[in-house]
Design an enzyme around this catalytic site. Sequence first.
Site, PDB file in Angstrom:
ATOM      1  N   SER A 154       0.292  -5.310   6.840  1.00 36.98           N
ATOM      2  CA  SER A 154       1.444  -4.484   6.251  1.00 36.98           C
ATOM      3  C   SER A 154       1.377  -3.239   7.072  1.00 36.98           C
ATOM      4  O   SER A 154       0.141  -2.513   7.493  1.00 36.98           O
ATOM      5  CB  SER A 154       0.316  -4.358   4.448  1.00 36.98           C
ATOM      6  OG  SER A 154      -0.793  -4.162   4.912  1.00 36.98           O
ATOM      7  N   CYS A 170     -10.325  -0.840   4.119  1.00 36.69           N
ATOM      8  CA  CYS A 170     -11.008  -1.264   4.647  1.00 36.69           C
ATOM      9  C   CYS A 170     -12.465  -1.413   5.493  1.00 36.69           C
ATOM     10  O   CYS A 170     -12.811  -1.736   6.071  1.00 36.69           O
ATOM     11  CB  CYS A 170     -10.323  -1.482   6.108  1.00 36.69           C
ATOM     12  SG  CYS A 170      -8.248  -1.817   6.115  1.00 36.69           S
TER      13      CYS A 170
END
Length: 221
Positions: A154, A170
């Site tokens: 992405s 993340c």
Amino acid sequence: MTALRPLIVRRMGLRDYEPVWRAMQTFTSERDEDTPDELWLLSHPPVFTQGQAGKPEHLLAPGNIPVIPIDRGGQVTYHGPGQLVMYLLIDVRRVALGVRDLVNLIEQAIIDTLSGVRITAQTRPGAPGVYVDDAKIAALGLRIRRGCSYHGLSLNVAMDLEPFARINPCGYQGLAVTQVADFVHDADASELMVTIEKLLLQQLLQSLGQYSWIDVRQEFE
């Protein structure tokens, strides 16, 4: 020498996350050694996806944005309109790529894409994705099943970045997030998305370099 094979590219527009994820799983389960590889280009309505290593404490305040636990690697990330998503459904054994090779290839394709709009980006050791200075501009996560990849990358193009503040992106507390539009000023958002999509597709096809012809489809069956 690896034989050249066809590739199908699907431009799918704005799609809800879960049906596309399930379609990737089904495609991977049902494909055989003769099934052409595919690249899916799309974006999603607002959604947080929590990878297999995801920890609940990285979801700070999701609010009304749904959280979907999924089967890729990694922690939590955000998808939303104005973000370019590419899923890579590739028989990695057939193209003789190791998982690390594929990750490196994807990251370099993103870096070269950004270079095409005069953005200098780089990777970080031990932290998959692509960064501009200290801010993350692209995330990636893959799943390998039956020797084939799905999920993908992405790239933040021209979107509302506020939802990233509701998570530790993340799994990194306080990680800054950026997007292409922050560096390419006075660009129309839809035109910028088209430009970045074209550049990224070119870079990935050039890096993979194993396909005899490309079948681009606007519809997703």
